[in-house]
Design a protein around this motif. Structure first.
Motif, PDB file in Angstrom:
ATOM      1  N   ALA A 196       8.162 -56.527 103.596  1.00  0.00           N
ATOM      2  CA  ALA A 196       7.803 -55.881 104.862  1.00  0.00           C
ATOM      3  C   ALA A 196       6.496 -56.434 105.409  1.00  0.00           C
ATOM      4  N   PHE A 197       5.539 -56.716 104.513  1.00  0.00           N
ATOM      5  CA  PHE A 197       4.271 -57.298 104.956  1.00  0.00           C
ATOM      6  C   PHE A 197       4.495 -58.651 105.630  1.00  0.00           C
ATOM      7  N   PHE A 198       5.319 -59.497 105.040  1.00  0.00           N
ATOM      8  CA  PHE A 198       5.531 -60.825 105.611  1.00  0.00           C
ATOM      9  C   PHE A 198       6.341 -60.759 106.903  1.00  0.00           C
ATOM     10  N   HIS A 199       7.289 -59.827 106.997  1.00  0.00           N
ATOM     11  CA  HIS A 199       8.012 -59.664 108.267  1.00  0.00           C
ATOM     12  C   HIS A 199       7.037 -59.268 109.384  1.00  0.00           C
ATOM     13  N   GLU A 200       6.132 -58.363 109.071  1.00  0.00           N
ATOM     14  CA  GLU A 200       5.141 -57.948 110.066  1.00  0.00           C
ATOM     15  C   GLU A 200       4.160 -59.082 110.364  1.00  0.00           C
ATOM     16  N   TYR A 201       3.778 -59.804 109.339  1.00  0.00           N
ATOM     17  CA  TYR A 201       2.834 -60.911 109.480  1.00  0.00           C
ATOM     18  C   TYR A 201       3.390 -61.981 110.416  1.00  0.00           C
ATOM     19  N   LEU A 202       4.669 -62.319 110.265  1.00  0.00           N
ATOM     20  CA  LEU A 202       5.276 -63.400 111.044  1.00  0.00           C
ATOM     21  C   LEU A 202       5.532 -63.005 112.497  1.00  0.00           C
ATOM     22  N   VAL A 203       5.408 -61.718 112.810  1.00  0.00           N
ATOM     23  CA  VAL A 203       5.613 -61.277 114.190  1.00  0.00           C
ATOM     24  C   VAL A 203       4.288 -60.880 114.841  1.00  0.00           C
ATOM     25  N   SER A 204       3.530 -60.028 114.190  1.00  0.00           N
ATOM     26  CA  SER A 204       2.314 -59.480 114.798  1.00  0.00           C
ATOM     27  C   SER A 204       1.219 -60.521 114.965  1.00  0.00           C
ATOM     28  N   VAL A 205       1.031 -61.389 113.976  1.00  0.00           N
ATOM     29  CA  VAL A 205      -0.062 -62.359 114.047  1.00  0.00           C
ATOM     30  C   VAL A 205       0.160 -63.377 115.167  1.00  0.00           C
ATOM     31  N   PRO A 206       1.339 -64.009 115.293  1.00  0.00           N
ATOM     32  CA  PRO A 206       1.510 -64.944 116.420  1.00  0.00           C
ATOM     33  C   PRO A 206       1.406 -64.254 117.784  1.00  0.00           C
ATOM     34  N   LEU A 207       1.948 -63.021 117.897  1.00  0.00           N
ATOM     35  CA  LEU A 207       1.884 -62.316 119.177  1.00  0.00           C
ATOM     36  C   LEU A 207       0.534 -61.651 119.413  1.00  0.00           C
ATOM     37  N   GLN A 208      -0.300 -61.566 118.352  1.00  0.00           N
ATOM     38  CA  GLN A 208      -1.579 -60.863 118.421  1.00  0.00           C
ATOM     39  C   GLN A 208      -1.394 -59.444 118.937  1.00  0.00           C
ATOM     40  N   THR A 209      -0.319 -58.845 118.482  1.00  0.00           N
ATOM     41  CA  THR A 209       0.005 -57.464 118.808  1.00  0.00           C
ATOM     42  C   THR A 209       0.243 -56.753 117.492  1.00  0.00           C
ATOM     43  N   TYR A 210      -0.771 -56.112 116.993  1.00  0.00           N
ATOM     44  CA  TYR A 210      -0.725 -55.603 115.619  1.00  0.00           C
ATOM     45  C   TYR A 210      -0.108 -54.207 115.598  1.00  0.00           C
ATOM     46  N   LYS A 211       1.215 -54.192 115.504  1.00  0.00           N
ATOM     47  CA  LYS A 211       1.970 -52.953 115.369  1.00  0.00           C
ATOM     48  C   LYS A 211       2.631 -52.958 113.992  1.00  0.00           C
ATOM     49  N   ILE A 212       3.442 -51.939 113.725  1.00  0.00           N
ATOM     50  CA  ILE A 212       4.057 -51.824 112.398  1.00  0.00           C
ATOM     51  C   ILE A 212       5.574 -51.693 112.507  1.00  0.00           C
ATOM     52  N   TRP A 213       6.152 -52.161 113.614  1.00  0.00           N
ATOM     53  CA  TRP A 213       7.598 -51.970 113.794  1.00  0.00           C
ATOM     54  C   TRP A 213       8.388 -52.768 112.762  1.00  0.00           C
ATOM     55  N   ALA A 214       8.042 -54.033 112.541  1.00  0.00           N
ATOM     56  CA  ALA A 214       8.770 -54.841 111.555  1.00  0.00           C
ATOM     57  C   ALA A 214       8.545 -54.302 110.146  1.00  0.00           C
ATOM     58  N   PHE A 215       7.316 -53.872 109.861  1.00  0.00           N
ATOM     59  CA  PHE A 215       7.013 -53.309 108.546  1.00  0.00           C
ATOM     60  C   PHE A 215       7.834 -52.046 108.302  1.00  0.00           C
TER      61      PHE A 215
END
Length: 492
Positions: free
Chosen positions: A408-427
C-alpha cells in the motif's frame, strides 16, 4: 449396548438394500420401456443450466459475450470520435516524454543517472563486509541508510523542485527508484545469507577419523569419473566472487526483483521471438497513448464537476463510463509490461525464468489474484518479507498484513509523489483489499468459485477508475484551483 449396535447395523443394511433395490427397479423399468412399441424418447435428465447437470461447455456464450462487448466498445469509440473528434497527437506525447516540458538541466535524466551512485555504494559496502574491513553492525546500518535514501530522495527533490519535472518524468523517477529499492533490499539480504554461510564454512572443524587405503582409492576413482562427466557443466559462482559490477548490473537489468548468485540462463537468443516482443512493445506503447489521449482524458475531465459537487448520480455515471476504457488500458498495460517487455528483457539477457504472471483471470478470491498477477513482486514479498517476518515469530496473518502495508505504501508513493498530491486513496485502496479478501472468500464458499471470480473482476473494473477520478479531482484542486470555476462542464 451390543443389542442396540446390532439393531443399528441392521437398519443401515436395510437402508442400503432399499437404495440398491430402487436403482434395480428403475433400471428394469428403463429396459422394459425401451422394448415398448411406442418408441420412448424420454429419460431422467436435468436441464443444462442446472448445477446438477454437470454441463460446463459454455464456449458459445463466451463468444456471444465477447462479440457483444466488441460491438458495445465500437459504439463507444464512435460516440467518442463524434463528440471530441480525433485527439491523438503524437507530438504532444513526444514533448512530454522527451522532457521538453521540464526545467533546464533535464532533472529526470540527472536523477536517473544519479541512481548509479547508491548502487555503487551498496557494492562497496558488500565488498567491505566480505573482506571483514567493515564491522557487520556498521555495514548493515549503512546499507539500511542507503536503501532508505533510495526511496526518500525522489520524494524530497520532487517536493522542493517539483515544478521542474513533468508528470511523466516524475513518474519515471519514482518507478525506477522503487525498483532499485526492492532490488537493493534483495541484493543486501541475499549477500548477508551467503556471508553467514561462508563464515560458518571457514570455521575450524573437528578432525575426521582416518580412512582406509581402499576407501581412499575408491573415492579417487569416483572423483575421476565425476570430473569426466561434469567437465562440460559450467561452474557456479560462489560468494564472494559475485561482488563485482558485471554481476550487479546484470541483476539490475534482469526482469526480476530477487537476487541470486547464479540465475538460470538460456543458451541462445531466439531472433524471431525477440522481434515479435519488440514489435509488440512499439505497437503497444502507441495504442496505450492513443487510448489514454482519446478516451481516458476526456472522461476524467468530465468527471471533475460531479465529483466536486458530490452529485452521486452523475458521478456514478462518470465512473461507469470511465470503467470500460480504463479497464481496456489496464489489460493492454498488463500484456505490454508482463509479457512483451519483460520477455524482451529476458531474451536479451538470456534470463530463463519467464514466470512473470500466472492465470490471475481465473482467481476465485482476492488473495489468489494478488499471488498470481505480478509474480516478480509476489516472489519478492514472499522471499524477503513474508518468510523472514514469520521466522521472527509473527503469525502468518500478521505477516500478510505487513506485506499489504508495504504494498500500500508503494502504491501511494507511485501516485502521490509524482502528482505532488499527498492523499491516501491508493493506500486505503490497498489496505481495503484485506476485508475484500475475506468477502471474496465468503462468496466463494457460499456461492461457489464462479461468484468469487466475479467479485475479483468487479473490484478490478470498478476500483481503479474510482481511484483515478479521486486523484484527478484532488490534483486539479491542489494545482489548478481556478479550473473548478472556469472550466465548462460538457454533459454527455
Amino acid at each position: 449396548m451390543p443389542q442396540s449396535e446390532s439393531e443399528e447395523n441392521k437398519l443401515r443394511y436395510r437402508r442400503t438394500q432399499s437404495v440398491t433395490r430402487a436403482e434395480e427397479i428403475t433400471t428394469k423399468e428403463e429396459k422394459q420401456r425401451r422394448v415398448q412399441p411406442d418408441k420412448p424418447c424420454h429419460r431422467p435428465r436435468d436441464s443444462l443450466f442446472s448445477w446438477s447437470s454437470g454441463f460446463d461447455n459454455f464456449t458459445g456464450l463466451v463468444n456471444w459475450g465477447f462479440l457483444l462487448l466488441t460491438i458495445g466498445g465500437f459504439r463507444l469509440c464512435l460516440e467518442n470520435l463524434l463528440k471530441y473528434g480525433i485527439r491523438i497527437n503524437p507530438v504532444q506525447w513526444y514533448n512530454v516524454l522527451s522532457g521538453k516540458n521540464e526545467g533546464e538541466g533535464h532533472p529526470t535524466l540527472m536523477l536517473v543517472a544519479y541512481s548509479i551512485v547508491p548502487m555503487s555504494m551498496c557494492l562497496l559496502l558488500e565488498k567491505g563486509l566480505a573482506a571483514d574491513i567493515i564491522p557487520e553492525t556498521a555495514g548493515m546500518f549503512s546499507q539500511i541508510v542507503n536503501i532508505l535514501v533510495l526511496i526518500l530522495l525522489p520524494m524530497v527533490i520532487l517536493h522542493v523542485k517539483g515544478h521542474a519535472f513533468s508528470i511523466i518524468g516524475a513518474t519515471t523517477v519514482c518507478f525506477l527508484y522503487s525498483i532499485l529499492f526492492l532490488k537493493t533490499w534483495s541484493y543486501v539480504q541475499v549477500n548477508m545469507w551467503c556471508r553467514k554461510s561462508f563464515r560458518e564454512q571457514q570455521k575450524p572443524r573437528k578432525r575426521r577419523p582416518s580412512i582406509s587405503i581402499a576407501e581412499l582409492q575408491n573415492h579417487a576413482g569416483h572423483s575421476d569419473d565425476s570430473k569426466q562427466t561434469d567437465k562440460d557443466v559450467p561452474k557456479l559462482v560462489q560468494y564472494p566472487n559475485n561482488l563485482n559490477y558485471k554481476d550487479l548490473f546484470y541483476f539490475l537489468g534482469a526482469p526480476t526483483l530477487c537476487y541470486e548468485l547464479n540465475f538460470p540462463r538460456t543458451t541462445r537468443i531466439r531472433k524471431r521471438f525477440l522481434l515479435k516482443r519488440l514489435l509488440e512493445v512499439i505497437f503497444g506503447v502507441n495504442v496505450l497513448m492513443a487510448l489514454f489521449q482519446q478516451w481516458i482524458i476526456p472522461s476524467v475531465r468530465n468527471s471533475l464537476i460531479p465529483f466536486s459537487n458530490m452529485d452521486v448520480v452523475l458521478a456514478t455515471e462518470r465512473l461507469l463510463k470511465l470503467a470500460v476504457p480504463n479497464h481496456l488500458v489496464w489489460l493492454c498495460f498488463f500484456y505490454l509490461t508482463f509479457h512483451s517487455f519483460l520477455n524482451l528483457c529476458g531474451e536479451l539477457l538470456h534470463f530463463a525464468d519467464r514466470n512473470f504472471y500466472c492465470d490471475w483471470w481465473n482467481a476465485n478470491n482476492i488473495d489468489t489474484f494478488w499471488r498470481t498477477w505480478n509474480m516478480p513482486v509476489h516472489r519478492w514479498c514472499v522471499r524477503h518479507l513474508y518468510i523472514p517476518v514469520v521466522q521472527m515469530g509473527y503469525s502468518s496473518r500478521k505477516a500478510s498484513v505487513i506485506v499489504f502495508f508495504i504494498s500500500a505504501f508503494f502504491h501511494e508513493y507511485l501516485v502521490s509523489v509524482p502528482l505532488q498530491t499527498y492523499k491516501i486513496w491508493a493506500f486505503m485502496g490497498m489496505m481495503g483489499q484485506i476485508p475484500l479478501s475475506s468477502f471474496s472468500k465468503t462468496m466463494q464458499r457460499t456461492f461457489g468459485p464462479r461468484m468469487g471470480n466475479i467479485v475479483v473482476w468487479a473490484s478490478i473494473i470498478l476500483g481503479q477508475p474510482l481511484c483515478i477520478m479521486m486523484y484527478y479531482h484532488d490534483y486539479v484542486v491542489t494545482h489548478f484551483k481556478d479550473a473548478l470555476t472556469s472550466e465548462e462542464y460538457n454533459d454527455s
